[in-house]
Design a protein around this motif. Structure first.
Motif, mmCIF file in Angstrom:
data_model
loop_
_atom_site.group_PDB
_atom_site.id
_atom_site.type_symbol
_atom_site.label_atom_id
_atom_site.label_comp_id
_atom_site.label_asym_id
_atom_site.label_seq_id
_atom_site.Cartn_x
_atom_site.Cartn_y
_atom_site.Cartn_z
ATOM 1 N N HIS A 150 -57.494 -7.486 90.257
ATOM 2 C CA HIS A 150 -57.600 -6.281 89.966
ATOM 3 C C HIS A 150 -56.442 -5.386 90.340
ATOM 4 O O HIS A 150 -55.777 -4.845 89.954
ATOM 5 N N LEU A 151 -55.622 -5.845 91.492
ATOM 6 C CA LEU A 151 -54.382 -5.454 92.025
ATOM 7 C C LEU A 151 -53.283 -5.611 90.857
ATOM 8 O O LEU A 151 -52.568 -4.632 90.728
ATOM 9 N N ALA A 152 -53.150 -6.907 90.429
ATOM 10 C CA ALA A 152 -52.524 -7.118 89.350
ATOM 11 C C ALA A 152 -52.597 -6.454 88.137
ATOM 12 O O ALA A 152 -51.673 -5.736 87.862
ATOM 13 N N ASN A 153 -53.652 -6.149 87.625
ATOM 14 C CA ASN A 153 -53.955 -5.705 86.363
ATOM 15 C C ASN A 153 -53.911 -4.212 86.759
ATOM 16 O O ASN A 153 -53.456 -3.564 85.577
ATOM 17 N N ARG B 4 -47.287 0.466 85.493
ATOM 18 C CA ARG B 4 -46.251 0.632 85.055
ATOM 19 C C ARG B 4 -46.061 0.608 83.265
ATOM 20 O O ARG B 4 -45.044 1.302 83.088
ATOM 21 N N GLY B 5 -46.857 0.450 82.882
ATOM 22 C CA GLY B 5 -47.215 0.561 81.291
ATOM 23 C C GLY B 5 -47.145 2.128 81.132
ATOM 24 O O GLY B 5 -46.687 2.686 80.030
ATOM 25 N N TYR C 166 -43.643 -8.822 83.021
ATOM 26 C CA TYR C 166 -44.118 -9.329 83.923
ATOM 27 C C TYR C 166 -43.466 -10.694 84.496
ATOM 28 O O TYR C 166 -42.962 -10.945 85.702
ATOM 29 N N MET C 167 -42.959 -11.499 83.559
ATOM 30 C CA MET C 167 -42.143 -12.600 83.918
ATOM 31 C C MET C 167 -40.894 -12.259 84.561
ATOM 32 O O MET C 167 -40.465 -13.193 85.448
ATOM 33 N N GLY D 33 -37.965 -12.559 89.563
ATOM 34 C CA GLY D 33 -37.212 -11.885 90.521
ATOM 35 C C GLY D 33 -37.566 -11.974 92.023
ATOM 36 O O GLY D 33 -36.642 -11.663 92.834
ATOM 37 N N ILE D 34 -38.818 -12.081 92.274
ATOM 38 C CA ILE D 34 -39.317 -12.125 93.608
ATOM 39 C C ILE D 34 -39.878 -13.292 94.278
ATOM 40 O O ILE D 34 -40.117 -13.611 95.284
#
Length: 86
Positions: free
Chosen positions: A45-48, A54-55, A73-74, A79-80
């Motif tokens: 859920h956090l990722a979605n 962001r969108g 996303y990639m 980067g992190i």
């Protein structure tokens, strides 16, 4: 955001399989009746949810003539997150 992403990645890597499927109460923290879900569901859920925001922000900024640039996303992950070969 990068620091939080790195900290979250470290947290997730440290979780055992048992901890990922452990039931977590998501209701009482907000004053509701206990409501349980697996920890992995909260992480998904956090990722979605972050993707949604962001969108939305990217669309808003672009509509004002200020594209945020690449929000793929990639690109973010590369980067992190440490590479798989580390």
């Amino acid at each position: 955001a990068v620091r939080f992403g790195a900290e979250l990645a470290a947290y997730v890597r440290a979780l055992s399989e048992e901890e990922l499927v452990e039931a977590v109460d998501i209701g009482t923290a907000t004053g509701k009746q206990p409501e349980f879900t697996q920890r992995v569901n909260i992480l998904v859920h956090l990722a979605n949810h972050g993707t949604q925001h962001r969108g939305e922000l990217g669309h808003f900024l672009t509509s004002l003539g200020h594209s945020p640039g690449e929000i793929d996303y990639m690109d973010h992950v590369q980067g992190i997150a440490p590479s798989l070969s580390d």
